[in-house]
Design an enzyme around this catalytic site. Structure first.
Site, PDB file in Angstrom:
ATOM      1  N   HIS A 195     -13.350   3.124  -4.876  1.00 24.39           N
ATOM      2  CA  HIS A 195     -13.134   4.536  -4.807  1.00 24.39           C
ATOM      3  C   HIS A 195     -11.961   4.993  -5.181  1.00 24.39           C
ATOM      4  O   HIS A 195     -11.375   3.913  -5.439  1.00 24.39           O
ATOM      5  CB  HIS A 195     -13.214   4.372  -3.330  1.00 24.39           C
ATOM      6  CG  HIS A 195     -14.913   4.627  -2.620  1.00 24.39           C
ATOM      7  ND1 HIS A 195     -15.425   3.100  -2.770  1.00 24.39           N
ATOM      8  CD2 HIS A 195     -15.721   5.617  -2.309  1.00 24.39           C
ATOM      9  CE1 HIS A 195     -16.822   3.418  -2.506  1.00 24.39           C
ATOM     10  NE2 HIS A 195     -17.007   4.789  -2.328  1.00 24.39           N
ATOM     11  N   LYS A 241      -9.249   7.050  -0.164  1.00 26.17           N
ATOM     12  CA  LYS A 241      -9.991   5.605   1.196  1.00 26.17           C
ATOM     13  C   LYS A 241      -8.674   4.942   1.693  1.00 26.17           C
ATOM     14  O   LYS A 241      -8.433   4.506   1.270  1.00 26.17           O
ATOM     15  CB  LYS A 241     -11.508   6.197   0.080  1.00 26.17           C
ATOM     16  CG  LYS A 241     -12.036   5.245   1.553  1.00 26.17           C
ATOM     17  CD  LYS A 241     -13.754   4.523   0.722  1.00 26.17           C
ATOM     18  CE  LYS A 241     -14.502   4.504   1.600  1.00 26.17           C
ATOM     19  NZ  LYS A 241     -14.559   5.393   2.682  1.00 26.17           N
TER      20      LYS A 241
END
Length: 238
Positions: free
Chosen positions: A135, A139
């Protein structure tokens, strides 16, 4: 349908766009700049709330929505130690709650594929299973909620694995979930079964937030007139 968006970041904006395309309206948008508007009087004008914020505030936001008797779709991750409490609150208030670690239709189909593959692999002890998720660097939680769901599904069938870990482990009962944070990253989850002879791997890669946003709106449409605790598998009839 009138939707309250609790959290109006990139995901909130994507949800708003899809909601309007589908004929709904967003009558309340809560950000850190207007927290005073997140109150019982304001939210009563909404038919459903969609919560996408961050681990630090998600639990309190969800709890408030349920106490105010607003059907709630929750997409924030990193707060799941309180999930049992939230589900009990839903029952106590005769409310409506749907949590998903991932609202993408493709990911929820991928969940079903993951369970089926784990069931097939359970008899083949020569394969070692591991997970990886990639990600963007913004995040905050690791592993991702989606990766945790995938890992828990694997452990339902691979009985040798008892706990997931986010660091390499010498303990054979640990299921390793590797988290990579890099930019740009579309959001990728993979499950690999490795042996000396070969590897078997399944991968899901998201190309945009649109799939997640659509799933969240579909979930809101599904629960708006219902009571109880639901999952995306209910929405999609899986």
């Amino acid at each position: 349908m009138k939707i309250a968006l609790i959290g109006y970041g990139k995901m909130g904006k994507a949800i708003e766009e899809i909601a309007i395309e589908r004929g709904h309206s967003v009558n309340l948008k809560i950000t850190s700049a207007n927290l005073e508007d997140f109150n019982e009087n304001k939210i009563q004008e909404s038919d459903v709330a969609i919560e996408f914020t961050n681990p630090e505030v998600a639990y309190g936001n969800i709890k408030n929505c349920l106490n105010w008797h607003i059907p709630t779709v929750a997409g924030s991750t990193g707060w799941l130690e309180h999930k049992a409490e939230i589900e009990q609150l839903t029952k106590d208030t005769e409310g409506t709650f749907l949590y998903a670690s991932n609202f993408s239709i493709g990911v929820n189909l991928f969940f079903e594929l993951n369970k089926y593959l784990a069931k097939l692999m359970a008899l083949h002890k020569e394969y070692e299973v591991s997970l990886e998720e990639i990600h963007h660097t913004a995040k905050k939680d690791a592993p991702s909620g989606t990766a945790i769901t995938l890992g828990e599904q694997v452990m339902q069938f691979i009985s040798e694995k008892k706990h997931w870990v986010n660091e390499p482990s010498a303990n054979d009962s640990d299921l390793f979930i590797k988290s990579i944070r890099q930019d740009p990253a579309p959001g990728t989850h993979s499950i690999t079964y490795h042996s000396e002879i070969d590897d078997i791997e399944i991968i899901h890669t998201a190309h945009s937030r649109k799939g997640f946003a659509l799933g969240a709106v579909l979930a809101a449409e599904f629960i708006a007139q219902k009571k109880g605790i639901f999952q995306m598998s209910d929405v999609l009839g899986l």
